[in-house]
Design a protein around this motif. Structure first.
Motif, PDB file in Angstrom:
ATOM      1  N   SER A   1       0.825  -1.158  -0.111  1.00  8.41           N
ATOM      2  CA  SER A   1      -0.121  -0.040  -0.025  1.00  8.41           C
ATOM      3  C   SER A   1       0.975   1.423   0.101  1.00  8.41           C
ATOM      4  N   GLN A   2       0.333   2.161  -0.336  1.00  9.56           N
ATOM      5  CA  GLN A   2       1.129   3.416  -0.657  1.00  9.56           C
ATOM      6  C   GLN A   2       1.688   3.850   0.606  1.00  9.56           C
ATOM      7  N   VAL A   3       2.945   4.156   0.830  1.00 13.78           N
ATOM      8  CA  VAL A   3       3.510   4.751   2.181  1.00 13.78           C
ATOM      9  C   VAL A   3       3.902   6.238   1.978  1.00 13.78           C
ATOM     10  N   GLN A   4       2.949   7.048   2.603  1.00 14.40           N
ATOM     11  CA  GLN A   4       3.226   8.182   2.423  1.00 14.40           C
ATOM     12  C   GLN A   4       4.630   8.860   3.117  1.00 14.40           C
ATOM     13  N   ALA A   5       5.397   9.475   2.430  1.00 12.02           N
ATOM     14  CA  ALA A   5       6.816   9.816   2.847  1.00 12.02           C
ATOM     15  C   ALA A   5       6.697  10.476   3.986  1.00 12.02           C
ATOM     16  N   GLU A   6       5.509  11.462   4.435  1.00 11.87           N
ATOM     17  CA  GLU A   6       5.867  12.312   5.615  1.00 11.87           C
ATOM     18  C   GLU A   6       5.367  11.453   6.786  1.00 11.87           C
ATOM     19  N   THR A   7       4.969  10.104   6.773  1.00 17.48           N
ATOM     20  CA  THR A   7       5.010   9.361   7.781  1.00 17.48           C
ATOM     21  C   THR A   7       6.018   8.702   8.230  1.00 17.48           C
ATOM     22  N   PHE A   8       7.224   8.974   8.230  1.00 14.54           N
ATOM     23  CA  PHE A   8       8.436   8.518   8.698  1.00 14.54           C
ATOM     24  C   PHE A   8       8.393   8.428  10.092  1.00 14.54           C
ATOM     25  N   ASP A   9       9.155   7.425  10.703  1.00 14.90           N
ATOM     26  CA  ASP A   9       9.309   7.353  12.059  1.00 14.90           C
ATOM     27  C   ASP A   9      10.560   7.875  12.765  1.00 14.90           C
ATOM     28  N   ALA A  10      11.420   8.117  11.916  1.00 14.00           N
ATOM     29  CA  ALA A  10      12.575   8.975  12.163  1.00 14.00           C
ATOM     30  C   ALA A  10      13.007   9.493  10.732  1.00 14.00           C
ATOM     31  N   GLN A  11      14.017  10.440  10.889  1.00 13.05           N
ATOM     32  CA  GLN A  11      14.715  11.203   9.794  1.00 13.05           C
ATOM     33  C   GLN A  11      16.052  12.199  10.359  1.00 13.05           C
ATOM     34  N   SER A  12      16.755  12.411   9.379  1.00 14.48           N
ATOM     35  CA  SER A  12      17.758  13.383   9.604  1.00 14.48           C
ATOM     36  C   SER A  12      17.937  14.332   8.142  1.00 14.48           C
ATOM     37  N   GLY A  13      17.967  15.496   8.710  1.00 18.08           N
ATOM     38  CA  GLY A  13      18.239  16.657   7.683  1.00 18.08           C
ATOM     39  C   GLY A  13      17.145  17.059   6.678  1.00 18.08           C
ATOM     40  N   THR A  14      15.841  16.316   6.791  1.00 16.36           N
ATOM     41  CA  THR A  14      14.972  16.710   5.933  1.00 16.36           C
ATOM     42  C   THR A  14      13.809  17.538   6.496  1.00 16.36           C
ATOM     43  N   GLN A  15      12.868  18.019   5.580  1.00 17.56           N
ATOM     44  CA  GLN A  15      11.706  18.895   5.981  1.00 17.56           C
ATOM     45  C   GLN A  15      10.550  18.417   5.313  1.00 17.56           C
ATOM     46  N   THR A  16       9.192  18.689   5.903  1.00 16.80           N
ATOM     47  CA  THR A  16       7.851  18.369   5.229  1.00 16.80           C
ATOM     48  C   THR A  16       7.579  19.712   4.681  1.00 16.80           C
ATOM     49  N   GLU A  17       6.554  19.491   3.508  1.00 11.33           N
ATOM     50  CA  GLU A  17       5.823  20.575   2.882  1.00 11.33           C
ATOM     51  C   GLU A  17       4.646  20.053   2.141  1.00 11.33           C
ATOM     52  N   ALA A  18       3.779  21.084   1.823  1.00 14.63           N
ATOM     53  CA  ALA A  18       2.639  20.596   1.142  1.00 14.63           C
ATOM     54  C   ALA A  18       2.848  20.423  -0.389  1.00 14.63           C
ATOM     55  N   THR A  19       2.382  19.562  -0.943  1.00 15.76           N
ATOM     56  CA  THR A  19       2.676  19.125  -2.135  1.00 15.76           C
ATOM     57  C   THR A  19       1.158  19.589  -3.275  1.00 15.76           C
ATOM     58  N   THR A  20       1.841  19.949  -4.425  1.00 16.97           N
ATOM     59  CA  THR A  20       0.603  20.149  -5.365  1.00 16.97           C
ATOM     60  C   THR A  20       0.138  18.855  -6.075  1.00 16.97           C
ATOM     61  N   ASP A  21       0.750  17.861  -5.761  1.00 17.32           N
ATOM     62  CA  ASP A  21       0.278  16.548  -6.572  1.00 17.32           C
ATOM     63  C   ASP A  21      -0.984  16.027  -6.024  1.00 17.32           C
ATOM     64  N   THR A  22      -1.833  15.974  -6.954  1.00 23.12           N
ATOM     65  CA  THR A  22      -3.232  15.708  -6.646  1.00 23.12           C
ATOM     66  C   THR A  22      -3.548  14.609  -5.620  1.00 23.12           C
ATOM     67  N   GLY A  23      -4.245  15.027  -4.333  1.00 22.62           N
ATOM     68  CA  GLY A  23      -4.163  14.148  -3.340  1.00 22.62           C
ATOM     69  C   GLY A  23      -3.169  13.610  -2.720  1.00 22.62           C
ATOM     70  N   GLY A  24      -1.912  14.491  -2.863  1.00 20.32           N
ATOM     71  CA  GLY A  24      -0.646  14.116  -2.368  1.00 20.32           C
ATOM     72  C   GLY A  24      -0.585  14.316  -0.716  1.00 20.32           C
ATOM     73  N   GLY A  25      -1.444  15.274  -0.521  1.00 15.50           N
ATOM     74  CA  GLY A  25      -1.124  15.802   1.001  1.00 15.50           C
ATOM     75  C   GLY A  25       0.392  16.495   1.089  1.00 15.50           C
ATOM     76  N   GLN A  26       1.136  15.985   1.945  1.00 14.49           N
ATOM     77  CA  GLN A  26       2.724  16.406   2.157  1.00 14.49           C
ATOM     78  C   GLN A  26       3.585  15.751   1.494  1.00 14.49           C
ATOM     79  N   ASN A  27       4.789  16.306   1.214  1.00 16.19           N
ATOM     80  CA  ASN A  27       5.929  15.762   0.572  1.00 16.19           C
ATOM     81  C   ASN A  27       6.947  15.846   1.866  1.00 16.19           C
TER      82      ASN A  27
END
Length: 736
Positions: free
Chosen positions: A607-633
């Motif tokens: 099933s699609q794993v949304q990128a912003e649902t990570f459990d841990a990260q280093s160095g990245t940021q989340t932002e709103a996406t313009t992709d249809t139904g994409g939520g955040q990237n």
């Protein structure tokens, strides 16, 4: 704050027998609390002889003085070294001891009170029965400055409740090499973390005086050698090691302790540029500078105090000199240096002005004796509850294969083993009751084993054997609580191997031989070299040195408290990588900032794993996406960054490809690597990324897997390439 009461109806003898001191009736300006502190200091200084001023600059160890010495030599300060305590060692004995010493100081002609120091570095750790909090490396894993401030307040209450008014804490070192035996005294390897956690100072003060130590660079010595040589440019020293001290000064820290170490070959205890020019001048530090234990004796590299060392230290800007047993020699040498003009009276007066200012600000002239209303706070339930909370927040879950964690509280069979499972001394580490720490029930508390037993339901069986003997396949999980035995300072330096000892490995191997999944709870003051053993463990939790409240470890093992701890240091892939730190290009076993959370259920790889649902990260940021139904990237992804997704279930049949929804407006290119179970784990797919026409111009890349994946894994997305950020990710999906 300290309080004392006296009655005019009592005779002087009766008053002194009660351990209190009547207020002075001479109406001298320095006795007037309504006057500004600078006015009081100036008045007192004008009345002091040279011997009285030198006495204020002298700090002796409690075991090397008598009350007559304090009065006769006009001593300004005492300390308890690590493990130095009255008998019996309890809060009331400490308060009685302090008041006795203080009355001796008040019996001098000018009645200048003592200031008494102790290394309460993770709680009031010299006192049996005190609350022992996690060592700083664990607090750094919490990433919680507000919690640190609350701990500071709790420690201050316990310290003040024993009379002690000066805490030689916090250590604001930036530990850059895990071989260093004081790594656990550091909040973390990057200056931002000790800077944030300097909030503990605001909790300690104004109830007791705090100390920022050890100035400066002691965490950066070559090879991690304690009291060694920090070989850095001034720009590097300022960038890495100075920021926490700048924050401490912003928080009005009362004292700064000088490091034993050297900077490019020059001992810090004689470094006038760093102490006077930088610390007092450039940074505007208005408190007083104290030496470390016999620290000035290291200036010339030979044993025994010399006039040259005394002169160098005082002229460099040290205001109070910790000379535990050789205090008489120090007084004589400094007097000679002043009389000969080699140390000026202006320097002596500056040191005294700084010391006396803090004594007035602490209220010692008005309230010189122990505030007995605070004595019952030592080890009280509220402080232990706070410590339990800190322990839980400090736990870092590093591996959780097959969702072995959290442990089930009901209808379970758990086997516990390991030398640190039922040992308060081991789980507390160094600087606990004695300087180097100890083994066994050295002070009241809850062991990790007791915490586990406290947490489970009656339907769960918990068995324990330190060596692992008696385990069989009927158990659902084994918990091995292993790691380092206590140490402090140089005794903890590890120039050789950094792995588990043979006894620990034997325990784990015994548990594994049963076929039962093994969760390792690592009790240590630093990362250990465990990469070669890790594939054989189902779970790994870094518990650090949690202190007396081992219940907090159990809280996370059973998900009473969800794990939120993040690594305050980079975890080596091998000891040969030391020193290893975030951003140095070395590939770690676990990167700085890593820490898993528990998921309530596995998520399907299909099933699609949304990128912003990570459990841990280093160095990245989340932002709103313009992709249809994409939520955040997830964006701002650069080489060296990573994302982690726990509990991704591939099932019993491997996927054959992965779809990755990406966008890029970069001129540089890079690669997304899909890895299993760690940021350096096996690569199952590599997705090349180039410019897609813009940061929100989305395309879906289909990549064939280069290796099979079945079962439940943590999926890591790691990034390689050149230049800055090169891609955004919206989602990914594995396909059979």
């Amino acid at each position: 704050m300290r309080t004392y009461r006296w009655s005019l109806a009592l005779s002087l003898a009766a008053v002194l027998a009660l351990g209190v001191v009547p207020a002075r009736a001479d109406h001298l300006p320095y006795h007037d609390p309504t006057l500004p502190v600078p006015t009081r200091v100036d008045d007192l200084l004008s009345r002091m002889t040279l011997d009285e001023k030198i006495g204020q600059m002298t700090q002796a160890e409690r075991g090397s003085v008598t009350n007559a010495d304090i009065t006769g030599f006009r001593l300004g300060s005492l300390l308890s070294g690590g493990g130095s305590a009255p008998s019996p060692n309890n809060a009331t004995s400490w308060a009685n001891m302090y008041d006795g010493f203080q009355n001796a100081a008040l019996a001098t002609p000018l009645g200048i009170p003592l200031i008494y120091g102790s290394d309460a570095v993770h709680g009031h750790n010299n006192v049996v029965g005190a609350t022992i909090f996690p060592h700083n490396i664990g607090l750094g894993a919490t990433r919680d400055p507000a919690l640190a401030q609350s701990i500071g307040r709790a420690v201050a209450e316990e310290v003040a409740g024993t009379g002690v008014d000066w805490n030689f804490a916090p250590c604001l070192c930036v530990a850059r090499n895990d071989r260093w035996g004081r790594t656990y005294e550091s909040f973390g390897e990057k200056p931002e973390l000790p800077t944030q956690m300097a909030s503990i100072i605001s909790g300690l003060q104004p109830l007791v005086l705090a100390t920022a130590k050890h100035y400066v660079g002691d965490g950066g010595t070559t090879n991690g050698t304690d009291q060694g040589n920090t070989q850095l440019t001034e720009a590097e020293l300022r960038a890495v090691h100075l920021p926490p001290f700048q924050e401490a000064i912003r928080r009005n820290v009362g004292s700064v302790m000088i490091s034993y170490s050297s900077w490019n070959g020059t001992k810090l205890h004689g470094h006038q540029y760093l102490i006077t020019t930088v610390l007092k001048g450039e940074l505007g530090f208005t408190g007083f500078v104290v030496s470390d234990w016999n620290g000035i004796d290291q200036i010339d590299g030979a044993p025994g105090f010399t006039a040259a060392e005394v002169r160098a230290a005082v002229n460099a800007g040290i205001d109070m000199v910790m000379v535990p047993t050789a205090w008489r020699a120090f007084i004589s040498l400094l007097r000679t240096e002043v009389q000969a003009g080699r140390v000026t009276m202006a320097r002596i007066d500056d040191a005294n002005r700084r010391i006396l200012t803090k004594k007035f600000e602490l209220g010692l002239f008005e309230r010189p004796l122990t505030d007995r209303t605070l004595t019952p706070t030592v080890g009280n339930a509220a402080h232990r509850a706070l410590a339990r909370q800190a322990v839980a927040k400090s736990q870092v879950v590093l591996k959780n294969a097959g969702n072995v964690l959290p442990l089930a509280r009901e209808n379970n069979r758990i086997f516990v083993a390991g030398k640190s499972a039922d040992n308060i001394g081991y789980q507390s580490g160094g600087w606990t009751i004695s300087w180097q720490g100890g083994s066994g029930a050295i002070t009241p508390g809850t062991t990790i084993l007791q915490g586990i037993r406290n947490t489970v339901a009656p339907s769960t069986v918990v068995s324990y054997n330190q060596s692992g003997a008696g385990i069989d396949s009927s158990y659902r999980v084994a918990v091995a609580v292993v790691g380092e035995t206590p140490y402090a300072e140089g005794a903890g330096d590890r120039p050789g191997a950094l792995g588990l000892d043979t006894a620990d490995l034997n325990v784990i191997n015994t548990l594994r031989a049963s076929g039962v999944p093994v969760v390792v709870v690592l009790v240590s003051g630093r990362p250990l070299d465990i990469a070669s053993q890790l594939p054989n463990w189902a779970g790994l939790v870094a518990a650090w040195l949690p202190g007396t409240e081992g219940q907090g470890v159990a809280d996370v093992l059973f998900n009473v408290v969800a794990p939120t701890g993040k690594l305050p240091v980079t975890w080596m892939s091998s000891a040969s990588q030391q020193p290893i730190n975030d951003g140095d290009g070395k590939t770690p076993l676990f990167p700085y900032g890593f820490g898993l959370s528990y998921s309530t259920a596995t998520r399907s790889a299909y099933s699609q794993v949304q990128a912003e649902t990570f459990d841990a990260q280093s160095g990245t940021q989340t932002e709103a996406t313009t992709d249809t139904g994409g939520g955040q990237n997830v964006g701002w992804i650069a080489p060296g960054d990573w994302l982690a997704y726990t509990n991704v279930d591939f099932g019993s049949v491997s996927a054959v490809s992965v779809l990755t929804r990406i966008a890029s407006g970069a001129t540089a290119s890079g690669t997304i690597q899909y890895r299993l179970d760690s940021a350096t784990g096996p690569i199952i797919a590599s997705v090349p990324v180039s410019n897609t026409g813009g940061w929100q111009s989305w395309t879906t890349a289909t990549t064939t897997l280069s290796a099979s994946a079945t079962g439940v894994h943590t999926v890591y997305l790691t990034f390689t390439g050149t230049g800055g950020d090169f891609t955004n990710i919206n989602w990914f999906l594995f396909q059979r």
